[in-house]
Design a protein around this motif. Structure first.
Motif, PDB file in Angstrom:
ATOM      1  N   GLU A  29      -7.340  14.187 -11.282  1.00 26.90           N
ATOM      2  CA  GLU A  29      -8.046  15.474 -11.316  1.00 26.90           C
ATOM      3  C   GLU A  29      -7.929  16.133  -9.947  1.00 26.90           C
ATOM      4  OE1 GLU A  29     -12.057  14.953 -12.497  1.00 26.90           O
ATOM      5  OE2 GLU A  29     -11.570  14.027 -14.435  1.00 26.90           O
ATOM      6  N   SER A  30      -7.749  17.442  -9.946  1.00 21.51           N
ATOM      7  CA  SER A  30      -7.670  18.208  -8.697  1.00 21.51           C
ATOM      8  C   SER A  30      -8.049  19.653  -8.996  1.00 21.51           C
ATOM      9  CB  SER A  30      -6.268  18.124  -8.090  1.00 21.51           C
ATOM     10  OG  SER A  30      -5.314  18.696  -8.973  1.00 21.51           O
ATOM     11  N   ARG A  31      -8.389  20.361  -7.937  1.00 21.80           N
ATOM     12  CA  ARG A  31      -8.708  21.776  -8.071  1.00 21.80           C
ATOM     13  C   ARG A  31      -8.287  22.486  -6.798  1.00 21.80           C
ATOM     14  NH1 ARG A  31     -13.482  23.203  -5.427  1.00 21.80           N
ATOM     15  NH2 ARG A  31     -14.653  21.415  -4.573  1.00 21.80           N
ATOM     16  N   ILE A  32      -8.227  23.792  -6.859  1.00 24.91           N
ATOM     17  CA  ILE A  32      -7.791  24.609  -5.718  1.00 24.91           C
ATOM     18  C   ILE A  32      -9.011  25.255  -5.091  1.00 24.91           C
ATOM     19  CG2 ILE A  32      -6.393  26.574  -4.995  1.00 24.91           C
ATOM     20  CD1 ILE A  32      -4.508  25.985  -7.281  1.00 24.91           C
ATOM     21  N   ASP A  33      -9.105  25.122  -3.781  1.00 26.56           N
ATOM     22  CA  ASP A  33     -10.211  25.735  -3.038  1.00 26.56           C
ATOM     23  C   ASP A  33     -10.013  27.247  -3.027  1.00 26.56           C
ATOM     24  OD1 ASP A  33     -12.273  26.418  -1.421  1.00 26.56           O
ATOM     25  OD2 ASP A  33     -11.728  25.070   0.224  1.00 26.56           O
ATOM     26  N   PRO A  34     -10.981  28.017  -3.552  1.00 30.05           N
ATOM     27  CA  PRO A  34     -10.784  29.471  -3.621  1.00 30.05           C
ATOM     28  C   PRO A  34     -10.761  30.152  -2.249  1.00 30.05           C
ATOM     29  CG  PRO A  34     -13.005  28.884  -4.275  1.00 30.05           C
ATOM     30  CD  PRO A  34     -12.251  27.597  -4.116  1.00 30.05           C
ATOM     31  N   TYR A  35     -11.262  29.478  -1.217  1.00 31.55           N
ATOM     32  CA  TYR A  35     -11.302  30.097   0.107  1.00 31.55           C
ATOM     33  C   TYR A  35     -10.036  29.793   0.927  1.00 31.55           C
ATOM     34  CZ  TYR A  35     -16.214  30.642  -1.100  1.00 31.55           C
ATOM     35  OH  TYR A  35     -17.398  30.953  -1.748  1.00 31.55           O
ATOM     36  N   THR A  36      -9.522  28.586   0.818  1.00 32.76           N
ATOM     37  CA  THR A  36      -8.362  28.196   1.626  1.00 32.76           C
ATOM     38  C   THR A  36      -7.104  27.975   0.814  1.00 32.76           C
ATOM     39  OG1 THR A  36      -8.978  25.872   1.450  1.00 32.76           O
ATOM     40  CG2 THR A  36      -9.884  27.115   3.301  1.00 32.76           C
ATOM     41  N   ASP A  37      -7.179  28.081  -0.523  1.00 29.97           N
ATOM     42  CA  ASP A  37      -6.042  27.824  -1.422  1.00 29.97           C
ATOM     43  C   ASP A  37      -5.482  26.416  -1.235  1.00 29.97           C
ATOM     44  OD1 ASP A  37      -6.272  30.355  -2.477  1.00 29.97           O
ATOM     45  OD2 ASP A  37      -4.836  31.241  -1.069  1.00 29.97           O
ATOM     46  N   GLU A  38      -6.339  25.501  -0.816  1.00 29.64           N
ATOM     47  CA  GLU A  38      -5.926  24.106  -0.625  1.00 29.64           C
ATOM     48  C   GLU A  38      -6.200  23.312  -1.895  1.00 29.64           C
ATOM     49  OE1 GLU A  38      -6.958  20.287   2.310  1.00 29.64           O
ATOM     50  OE2 GLU A  38      -8.033  22.201   2.492  1.00 29.64           O
ATOM     51  N   VAL A  39      -5.293  22.396  -2.209  1.00 28.60           N
ATOM     52  CA  VAL A  39      -5.473  21.538  -3.381  1.00 28.60           C
ATOM     53  C   VAL A  39      -6.454  20.430  -3.027  1.00 28.60           C
ATOM     54  CG1 VAL A  39      -4.349  20.007  -5.033  1.00 28.60           C
ATOM     55  CG2 VAL A  39      -3.144  22.039  -4.183  1.00 28.60           C
ATOM     56  N   LEU A  40      -7.566  20.383  -3.740  1.00 30.55           N
ATOM     57  CA  LEU A  40      -8.608  19.395  -3.503  1.00 30.55           C
ATOM     58  C   LEU A  40      -8.544  18.328  -4.594  1.00 30.55           C
ATOM     59  CD1 LEU A  40     -11.583  21.794  -2.613  1.00 30.55           C
ATOM     60  CD2 LEU A  40      -9.972  20.667  -1.051  1.00 30.55           C
ATOM     61  N   VAL A  41      -8.281  17.124  -4.179  1.00 31.30           N
ATOM     62  CA  VAL A  41      -8.181  16.013  -5.126  1.00 31.30           C
ATOM     63  C   VAL A  41      -9.589  15.524  -5.469  1.00 31.30           C
ATOM     64  CG1 VAL A  41      -7.309  13.684  -5.508  1.00 31.30           C
ATOM     65  CG2 VAL A  41      -5.941  15.345  -4.221  1.00 31.30           C
ATOM     66  N   SER A  42      -9.869  15.389  -6.756  1.00 33.05           N
ATOM     67  CA  SER A  42     -11.190  14.942  -7.210  1.00 33.05           C
ATOM     68  C   SER A  42     -11.191  13.499  -7.706  1.00 33.05           C
ATOM     69  CB  SER A  42     -11.710  15.861  -8.325  1.00 33.05           C
ATOM     70  OG  SER A  42     -11.804  17.183  -7.868  1.00 33.05           O
ATOM     71  N   ARG A  43     -10.049  13.034  -8.193  1.00 35.49           N
ATOM     72  CA  ARG A  43      -9.989  11.678  -8.740  1.00 35.49           C
ATOM     73  C   ARG A  43      -8.592  11.098  -8.525  1.00 35.49           C
ATOM     74  NH1 ARG A  43     -11.517   9.851 -14.953  1.00 35.49           N
ATOM     75  NH2 ARG A  43     -10.782   7.689 -14.787  1.00 35.49           N
ATOM     76  N   ILE A  44      -8.564   9.864  -7.984  1.00 35.43           N
ATOM     77  CA  ILE A  44      -7.323   9.151  -7.723  1.00 35.43           C
ATOM     78  C   ILE A  44      -7.420   7.766  -8.344  1.00 35.43           C
ATOM     79  CG2 ILE A  44      -5.808   8.198  -5.957  1.00 35.43           C
ATOM     80  CD1 ILE A  44      -5.715  11.171  -6.023  1.00 35.43           C
ATOM     81  N   THR A  45      -6.373   7.321  -9.022  1.00 37.17           N
ATOM     82  CA  THR A  45      -6.306   5.985  -9.622  1.00 37.17           C
ATOM     83  C   THR A  45      -5.170   5.215  -8.978  1.00 37.17           C
ATOM     84  OG1 THR A  45      -7.151   6.805 -11.732  1.00 37.17           O
ATOM     85  CG2 THR A  45      -6.051   4.674 -11.742  1.00 37.17           C
ATOM     86  N   ILE A  46      -5.478   4.006  -8.522  1.00 37.62           N
ATOM     87  CA  ILE A  46      -4.500   3.145  -7.855  1.00 37.62           C
ATOM     88  C   ILE A  46      -4.424   1.837  -8.631  1.00 37.62           C
ATOM     89  CG2 ILE A  46      -3.928   1.931  -5.719  1.00 37.62           C
ATOM     90  CD1 ILE A  46      -5.416   4.121  -4.217  1.00 37.62           C
ATOM     91  N   LYS A  47      -3.199   1.423  -8.945  1.00 37.37           N
ATOM     92  CA  LYS A  47      -2.971   0.178  -9.681  1.00 37.37           C
ATOM     93  C   LYS A  47      -2.882  -1.000  -8.716  1.00 37.37           C
ATOM     94  CE  LYS A  47      -2.476   2.161 -13.762  1.00 37.37           C
ATOM     95  NZ  LYS A  47      -3.400   1.890 -14.899  1.00 37.37           N
ATOM     96  N   HIS A  48      -3.303  -2.159  -9.227  1.00 40.04           N
ATOM     97  CA  HIS A  48      -3.179  -3.381  -8.432  1.00 40.04           C
ATOM     98  C   HIS A  48      -1.721  -3.810  -8.373  1.00 40.04           C
ATOM     99  CE1 HIS A  48      -4.022  -7.491  -7.001  1.00 40.04           C
ATOM    100  NE2 HIS A  48      -5.196  -7.004  -6.597  1.00 40.04           N
ATOM    101  N   SER A  49      -1.364  -4.526  -7.325  1.00 36.02           N
ATOM    102  CA  SER A  49       0.046  -4.883  -7.126  1.00 36.02           C
ATOM    103  C   SER A  49       0.539  -5.920  -8.119  1.00 36.02           C
ATOM    104  CB  SER A  49       0.254  -5.391  -5.695  1.00 36.02           C
ATOM    105  OG  SER A  49      -0.585  -6.512  -5.462  1.00 36.02           O
TER     106      SER A  49
END
Length: 423
Positions: free
Chosen positions: A391-411
Motif C-alpha cells: 500500500e502507498s499513497r502520494i503526499d498532496p503537498y510534496t508529491d512524494e510517494v508515501l509507503v503505508s505497508r511493506i511485506t518482507i519474506k523470510h529467507s
C-alpha cells in the motif's frame, strides 16, 4: 344458542366437570378396591398360618398319651392318678407352649403378604427373628483421615476437582495450597489483568476482568497479581498498564509468577500516551529502566509472549547506536511503538539491520510492526531489502510517494512474513 334453557357454553363446561368428577371417583374406587383386596389377602394369609400352626401343635404327643403311661396303666390294671406336682409341671409346659404359639402368631403381622406366604416361614420355629439386619459397617469420614492420606488422594484429582476441594473448608484449602507446586495446572484464558492507579484511594490496584465482558460481569480487585490468580491454574492473559503506573514495581512479580508457571503473559500493553496535553508526558511509566533491560525482560517471557504495544509517552531512553527495540520483532507476533510526544522514529540503517537479523533467525515468527514512517527510505530502497510494497499513497503537498505497508519474506522459512504498517 341455548340448549334446554341453558347456554351451550355452560353446558359444555358442566359436561367436562362431570367427566372429571367421574374420573376421580373411578380412581378413588380403584384405590379402595386395591386396599380391600390387600386387607383380605393379609387376613387369609394370617388365618392360613394360624391353622397351620394349630395343626402342627395338635400332632405333638401329649404326656397323657405317651407310651410309658399307657404301658404302666395296662400292667398295673389301675388308672393313673396324677400327683399335684405332675399337674403343675404339665400346666407349666402348656402355658410355655401357648406363649410360644402367641409369639409366633403375633409375628405374622410384621411380615408382608408374600413373606408370610413363603414356605420357608411355615417351617420356621420362631418367626420373630427371621429378618435380622446385619450390623452396619463402620464409616470413616473424609476429614478424619490424616494429612498424608488426604494428600495421596489429591494426587488423583484433576485441577478442577482440586479447586472445588479447596473451597470446602479451611483445612483442605491449606493442604491444597501447600501442595500447589507439585500439582498440574490447568490453563485459563477467560480473563485479562489491568493495572491502574485509583485516584480516590490513591493507590495502584490490580483488576481481573472477563475478556468478553458486559456491565453485569463482576470484576475482582486486589493489590497484587498473585492475589487474583485462582489456585491450581495457569493464567494465559493480557496485562495492561494504565497511565501513571510504575512498570518497574511489577516486573519482579510477573517474572516470579512466570517461573512458577502461574502466569503466562500473552500481551503487554502500555497505554496512556494519547492523553498527552501539550508537552506533558503521560502514560505508563517506563523511565526507570533502560532499553536493554526492557528487551531482557521480554526475552525472559518467551516463548509465550506474543504482543507488545508501547503506546505511552513516558518511555525509556532509546539507544541510538543499535536497534535494541527492533530486535524484538524476532520474538513477537505483533509489535507496536506508537506514542505522541516526543515522536520516536527509526531510520534506514536500524530497520535494515533488524530485517537482516529477522531473516537469518530460525526461530523467527510472522510479525506485524506498527510504527511511524521513516523519512530516509524510498520505495526503491524497500525493494532492495526484498520487500514488496502493498500500500502507498502520494503526499498532496510534496508529491512524494508515501509507503503505508511493506511485506518482507523470510529467507528460508515458508509462510513467515514481516509486515510493516506505517502511519
Amino acid at each position: 344458542m341455548k340448549f334446554a334453557g341453558v347456554p351451550l357454553g355452560l353446558s359444555k363446561v358442566a359436561f367436562k366437570m362431570t367427566q372429571q368428577r367421574r374420573g376421580l371417583a373411578f380412581v378413588s374406587s380403584q384405590a379402595n378396591n386395591v386396599r380391600k383386596i390387600t386387607i383380605m389377602a393379609s387376613t387369609v394369609a394370617f388365618e392360613f398360618n394360624k391353622a397351620t400352626l394349630k395343626l402342627r401343635r395338635s400332632l405333638h404327643i401329649s404326656p397323657r398319651n405317651s407310651p410309658e403311661v399307657q404301658r404302666k396303666s395296662t400292667a398295673g390294671g389301675e388308672s393313673e392318678i396324677e400327683s399335684p406336682g405332675s399337674t403343675q409341671s404339665t400346666s407349666r409346659k402348656c402355658s410355655r407352649r401357648n406363649r410360644q404359639l402367641c409369639a409366633e402368631l403375633s409375628s405374622f403381622a410384621l411380615y408382608p403378604l408374600f413373606g408370610a406366604l413363603s414356605p420357608s416361614h411355615f417351617s420356621s420355629p420362631n418367626l420373630l427373628f427371621q429378618n435380622e439386619k446385619k450390623p452396619p459397617k463402620p464409616i470413616v469420614e473424609f476429614l478424619q483421615l490424616s494429612d498424608t492420606d488426604i494428600c495421596e488422594i489429591m494426587c488423583f484429582l484433576n485441577p478442577r476437582s482440586l479447586l472445588n476441594l479447596s473451597q470446602t473448608c479451611k483445612r483442605l484449602r491449606q493442604l491444597c495450597l501447600s501442595n500447589e507446586e507439585n500439582i498440574e495446572k490447568r490453563d485459563v484464558s477467560s480473563h485479562e489483568i489491568t493495572i491502574s492507579f485509583n485516584q480516590i484511594k490513591r493507590r495502584t490496584e490490580v483488576r481481573l476482568l472477563k475478556r468478553e465482558r458486559t456491565r453485569s460481569d463482576p470484576q475482582f480487585t486486589c493489590t497484587t497479581i498473585r492475589g487474583l490468580l485462582a489456585p491450581f491454574s495457569r493464567a494465559l492473559t493480557k496485562i495492561t498498564f494504565d497511565t501513571t503506573v510504575f512498570v518497574t514495581d511489577w516486573m519482579d512479580e510477573i517474572l516470579n509468577l512466570h517461573r512458577e508457571s502461574r502466569l503466562i503473559p500473552l500481551s503487554l500493553v502500555f497505554t496512556g500516551g494519547a492523553l498527552t496535553k501539550g508537552n506533558q508526558l503521560t502514560g505508563a511509566d517506563l523511565r526507570a529502566i533502560s532499553e536493554t533491560e526492557f528487551v531482557d525482560f521480554v526475552s525472559k517471557l518467551q516463548p509465550h509472549l506474543q504482543e507488545i504495544q508501547l503506546s505511552t509517552s513516558r518511555m525509556f531512553k532509546v539507544n541510538s547506536e543499535s536497534p535494541g527495540l527492533l530486535r524484538m520483532i524476532s520474538m513477537l507476533s505483533s509489535f507496536g511503538i506508537v506514542y505522541e510526544r516526543p515522536p520516536l522514529r527509526f531510520y534506514h540503517e536500524e530497520i535494515s539491520e533488524a530485517i537482516t537479523n529477522w531473516r537469518s533467525d530460525s526461530l523467527s515468527r510472522s510479525c506485524d510492526v506498527y510504527m511511524r514512517r521513516p523519512h530516509d527510505i524510498s520505495p526503491d530502497m524497500w525493494i532492495k531489502m526484498s520487500g514488496s510494497v502493498d500500500e502507498s499513497r502520494i503526499d498532496p503537498y510534496t508529491d512524494e510517494v508515501l509507503v503505508s505497508r511493506i511485506t518482507i519474506k523470510h529467507s528460508f522459512l515458508v509462510h513467515i512474513d514481516l509486515v510493516f504498517h506505517f502511519h
